[in-house]
Design an enzyme around this catalytic site. Structure first.
Site, PDB file in Angstrom:
ATOM      1  N   SER A  52       0.793  -0.759  -0.026  1.00  0.00           N
ATOM      2  CA  SER A  52       0.475   0.195   0.728  1.00  0.00           C
ATOM      3  C   SER A  52       0.836   1.245  -0.094  1.00  0.00           C
ATOM      4  O   SER A  52       0.473   1.834  -0.698  1.00  0.00           O
ATOM      5  CB  SER A  52      -1.266   0.093   1.625  1.00  0.00           C
ATOM      6  OG  SER A  52      -1.973  -1.093   0.736  1.00  0.00           O
ATOM      7  N   THR A 109      -6.809  -2.873   7.555  1.00  0.00           N
ATOM      8  CA  THR A 109      -6.126  -4.690   6.935  1.00  0.00           C
ATOM      9  C   THR A 109      -5.998  -5.253   8.425  1.00  0.00           C
ATOM     10  O   THR A 109      -6.308  -5.099   9.186  1.00  0.00           O
ATOM     11  CB  THR A 109      -4.675  -4.469   6.310  1.00  0.00           C
ATOM     12  OG1 THR A 109      -4.666  -6.131   5.415  1.00  0.00           O
ATOM     13  CG2 THR A 109      -3.905  -4.974   6.965  1.00  0.00           C
ATOM     14  N   LYS A 131     -10.376  -5.437  10.087  1.00  0.00           N
ATOM     15  CA  LYS A 131     -10.370  -4.401   9.254  1.00  0.00           C
ATOM     16  C   LYS A 131     -12.806  -5.361  10.303  1.00  0.00           C
ATOM     17  O   LYS A 131     -13.166  -4.409   9.889  1.00  0.00           O
ATOM     18  CB  LYS A 131     -10.986  -6.459   8.178  1.00  0.00           C
ATOM     19  CG  LYS A 131      -9.924  -5.690   7.267  1.00  0.00           C
ATOM     20  CD  LYS A 131     -10.148  -6.777   6.193  1.00  0.00           C
ATOM     21  CE  LYS A 131      -9.491  -6.380   5.079  1.00  0.00           C
ATOM     22  NZ  LYS A 131      -9.626  -5.928   3.281  1.00  0.00           N
ATOM     23  N   GLU A 160     -22.904   1.885   5.176  1.00  0.00           N
ATOM     24  CA  GLU A 160     -23.960   0.544   4.782  1.00  0.00           C
ATOM     25  C   GLU A 160     -23.380  -0.905   4.414  1.00  0.00           C
ATOM     26  O   GLU A 160     -24.051  -1.543   4.898  1.00  0.00           O
ATOM     27  CB  GLU A 160     -25.227   0.905   4.108  1.00  0.00           C
ATOM     28  CG  GLU A 160     -26.684  -0.208   4.184  1.00  0.00           C
ATOM     29  CD  GLU A 160     -27.417  -0.434   5.283  1.00  0.00           C
ATOM     30  OE1 GLU A 160     -27.016   0.050   6.830  1.00  0.00           O
ATOM     31  OE2 GLU A 160     -27.292  -1.599   5.270  1.00  0.00           O
ATOM     32  N   GLY A 194     -13.640 -13.925   4.287  1.00  0.00           N
ATOM     33  CA  GLY A 194     -13.979 -12.180   4.423  1.00  0.00           C
ATOM     34  C   GLY A 194     -13.772 -11.602   2.734  1.00  0.00           C
ATOM     35  O   GLY A 194     -14.752 -10.923   2.536  1.00  0.00           O
ATOM     36  N   ALA A 195     -12.882 -12.364   1.887  1.00  0.00           N
ATOM     37  CA  ALA A 195     -13.031 -11.410   0.672  1.00  0.00           C
ATOM     38  C   ALA A 195     -14.353 -11.580  -0.030  1.00  0.00           C
ATOM     39  O   ALA A 195     -15.007 -11.401  -1.129  1.00  0.00           O
ATOM     40  CB  ALA A 195     -11.761 -11.689   0.095  1.00  0.00           C
ATOM     41  N   GLN A 241      -9.127  -1.755  -5.627  1.00  0.00           N
ATOM     42  CA  GLN A 241      -9.492  -0.886  -3.848  1.00  0.00           C
ATOM     43  C   GLN A 241      -8.729   0.173  -3.209  1.00  0.00           C
ATOM     44  O   GLN A 241      -9.409   1.161  -2.431  1.00  0.00           O
ATOM     45  CB  GLN A 241      -9.604  -2.785  -2.794  1.00  0.00           C
ATOM     46  CG  GLN A 241      -8.289  -2.755  -2.054  1.00  0.00           C
ATOM     47  CD  GLN A 241      -7.658  -2.313  -1.631  1.00  0.00           C
ATOM     48  OE1 GLN A 241      -8.203  -1.372  -0.988  1.00  0.00           O
ATOM     49  NE2 GLN A 241      -6.299  -2.344  -1.521  1.00  0.00           N
TER      50      GLN A 241
END
Ligand code: ATR
Length: 282
Positions: free
Chosen positions: A17, A62, A66, A78, A131-132, A251
């Site tokens: 990142s 991360t 999360k 939302e 999760g992904a 992302q």
């Protein structure tokens, strides 16, 4: 203005990142920095207090924070609420709002090279229900894709994933890996979201692609290695492939957009990041 951005997680020493957001700041012609704020669970409240004091404009979240980050936010979008996970926090006048950009980022990364792939007639097979997969499934359903089925090692996790989305009229089937292999020819897009095939277990492949349609696109969110066993197999069968590192970039692009208001053209960075990953890891 000098943007103050960063990432919290543990461990994050090898995160891509900082490189990604340095490119984005450069492309946008903005001054700023993107720093790593690492800490274990016990240190998390202190790390977050530090970010408040430093008046960060925003930060990414991360693994493994999360979910727990939600307790420290003033507001939550939302989608992130339904997903129960936040990967992007935006600070407005010191108030923190949490978002999830993973699913929408994934869709952007896919529609950039395959602009006509997703529509009401597209059949998608999602492999995995972690999760992904949650973020990607929700983003796909919101695009009104024809069909999105899920195959997972534990069927109950896939059932729970679908039920938790609170979206009406979802027509998604849960399949075993064996059923997925048998019915593979029915799908236009296969998205691999499990950790199978990730370094160091690079010879593994979650399902056989023997029945894959040569017109299909196979996407693997694993990006270490860049060319997973599944993608090699798909490519050998004549199918088009989509690499996982593109999701990481998009992302990030969405997070950057929320922090700075700049929507960047970043397609060229997909190849640059691929080169960087191949140089470092492959
Ligand atoms: P992430 O957030 O990266 O999606 P996760 O939430 O831990 O990670 O989810 C991991 C996914 O990989 C799950 O779908 C998991 O299957 P189960 O729900 O059955 O646990 C899948 N997975 C991990 N190791 C696997 C393996 N050896 N074979 C098949 N699926 C595997």
């Amino acid at each position: 203005m000098d943007y103050k951005l960063g990432l919290i997680g543990h461990p994050i020493g090898h995160s891509l990142s900082p490189w990604i957001h340095a490119q984005f700041l450069d492309l946008a012609g903005l001054d700023g920095e993107y720093k790593l704020y690492e800490g274990d669970h016990q240190q998390l409240p202190k790390v977050l207090k530090h970010l408040k004091q430093e008046e960060l404009d925003g930060f990414n979240v991360t693994v493994p924070y999360k979910q727990v980050i939600v307790d420290f936010l003033d507001e939550i979008d939302e989608d992130a609420k339904v997903l129960g996970a936040v990967n992007t926090v935006v600070s407005v006048n010191g108030k923190w709002k949490g978002y999830s950009t993973d699913g929408a980022g994934y869709i952007r990364s896919l529609t950039e090279p395959f602009p006509n792939l997703l529509n009401k007639n597209t059949s998608v097979l999602l492999l995995g229900a972690g999760g992904a997969a949650r973020g990607i499934y929700r983003a796909l359903i919101q695009q009104q894709i024809g069909r999105v089925d899920i195959a997972n090692r534990s069927a109950n996790k896939a059932e729970q994933l679908i039920a938790s989305m609170r979206l009406p009229d979802i027509d998604s089937q849960v399949l075993s890996f064996q059923e997925a292999e048998e019915q593979l020819a029915n799908y236009d897009l296969i998205i691999q979201t499990t950790s199978v095939g990730m370094k160091p277990h690079i010879a593994k492949q979650v399902i056989s692609l023997a029945n894959l349609s040569a017109d299909a696109v196979v996407s693997d969110i694993v990006y270490q290695p860049i060319m997973t066993q599944l993608l090699q197999d798909a490519s050998a069968r004549g199918a088009a492939i989509h690499h996982g590192h593109a999701m990481l970039l998009y992302q990030g692009q969405l997070a950057f957009e929320k922090w700075t208001g700049h929507t960047l053209e970043i397609n060229h960075l997909v190849d640059e990041l691929e080169k960087k990953l191949r140089g470092e890891n492959n």
